[in-house]
Design an enzyme around this catalytic site. Sequence first.
Site, PDB file in Angstrom:
ATOM      1  CG  ASP A   1      -4.322   2.178  -7.875  1.00  0.00           C
ATOM      2  OD1 ASP A   1      -4.682   1.471  -8.842  1.00  0.00           O
ATOM      3  OD2 ASP A   1      -5.081   2.491  -6.931  1.00  0.00           O
ATOM      4  CB  CYS A   2       2.118   3.331  -6.677  1.00  0.00           C
ATOM      5  SG  CYS A   2       2.025   2.050  -5.410  1.00  0.00           S
ATOM      6  CE1 TYR A   3       7.025   0.603  -7.317  1.00  0.00           C
ATOM      7  CE2 TYR A   3       5.449   0.270  -5.523  1.00  0.00           C
ATOM      8  CZ  TYR A   3       6.680   0.730  -5.987  1.00  0.00           C
ATOM      9  OH  TYR A   3       7.555   1.328  -5.112  1.00  0.00           O
TER      10      TYR A   3
END
Length: 404
Positions: free
Chosen positions: A143-145
């Site tokens: 989700d963050c990458y």
Amino acid sequence: MRTIAEINDKIRTSQVVVWTVEELKARVQESSVEEVFKQVDVICTGTFEPMESSGAIINLGHTDPPIKIRQCWLDGVPAYAAFGAVDLYLGATAMADYGSTVDLSEIDNRQGNLLPERGGGHVIEDLIAGKEVQLRAIGQVTDCYPRASFDTTITRDTINQFYLYNPRNLYQNFIVGVNGGERSLYTYLGPLQPRLGNAVYSNPGAIAPLINDPDLALIGIGTRIFLGGGVGYIAWEGTQHFPLQKRLPNRTPIGPAATLALIGDAKQMTSQWVRGCYFNNYGPSLMLGVGIPLPVLSPKVIEHCAVKDEEIVAPVMDFAIPRRVRPTFGLVSYAQLKSGQITIDGKAVRVAPLASISLSRQVAEELKKWIEAGEFLLTEPVTSLPKDRAFIAQDLWGSRISLE
């Protein structure tokens, strides 16, 4: 007696007296230890030799959208990526794995140096030289990458951190390799010809940095050094650090002994002193120039630095025996090795070094110039290097496997 602070004051005021270790050895022959102690403040040592336990830390900077790199290739050479999202470690001995990871025609046209024997040391050299290097990365989507892949070219100026961190450099002494078997062998010392056809040694002997500080009394963690043409530091003991090696009365070890872990900003370095190399049928490595200044704090420093090649020995090991502990043909002095010929079982065997004696001298001379110009101050070690490390092998684990 002197202190490092006093020597640094002399460096700042252009009053320091600096000699290379070869100059020191010649002066002692003409005078005495006590007289020479009064004359010199710093002794510069150097070497230029293969140091395969080396590599570079690289931070690429974040992409948009961000990527968490888990596989990466630099000009087809794999880099380790299993830590920070865009942090890489490129080992000097990493071997090219071209496959579908690199556009061969693009690199051929751009650099003309993509060869099967190309490895991590060559990529490090190219980055230090300011050349472009092709990067291909595969990410773990989170989700963050969210980015899955990334292709680009990088140079030393388009990345954040780029520094060498070398887990094992500067063996205090090493071995001489020969081949008593019937076929050619290809080793980390280079080709060894059958039936004692040649011998190879790697340590530069009496001019080697750690030979002249046999008990590690002058250096330690935090010591500032010449590394690859830039400023570096001793970061820790090196892997396989073995200061308990047997020693001669002059305190020099009779085989592999102390080692150092080194660190330095690769953006300061030059490809003159950091060069990729390849050993036929063995793999890639890195030729590296390292120089260590030894502060002359007492006459004992002069006594140790006066040691000659005739007074230092290395064991002759037979690589035809595929074991960790190989039979030895005894000890030979570095004076014998540097003569170009040694005698084994009555046979004359020609000898060649892996270290460049000429370039080792140049490293010491370059470091001398820096200090005389006031561009390089000495540092007090943060703490000493350990003197009591034993050498642990994995024989017991191997025995367990064989029993199963």
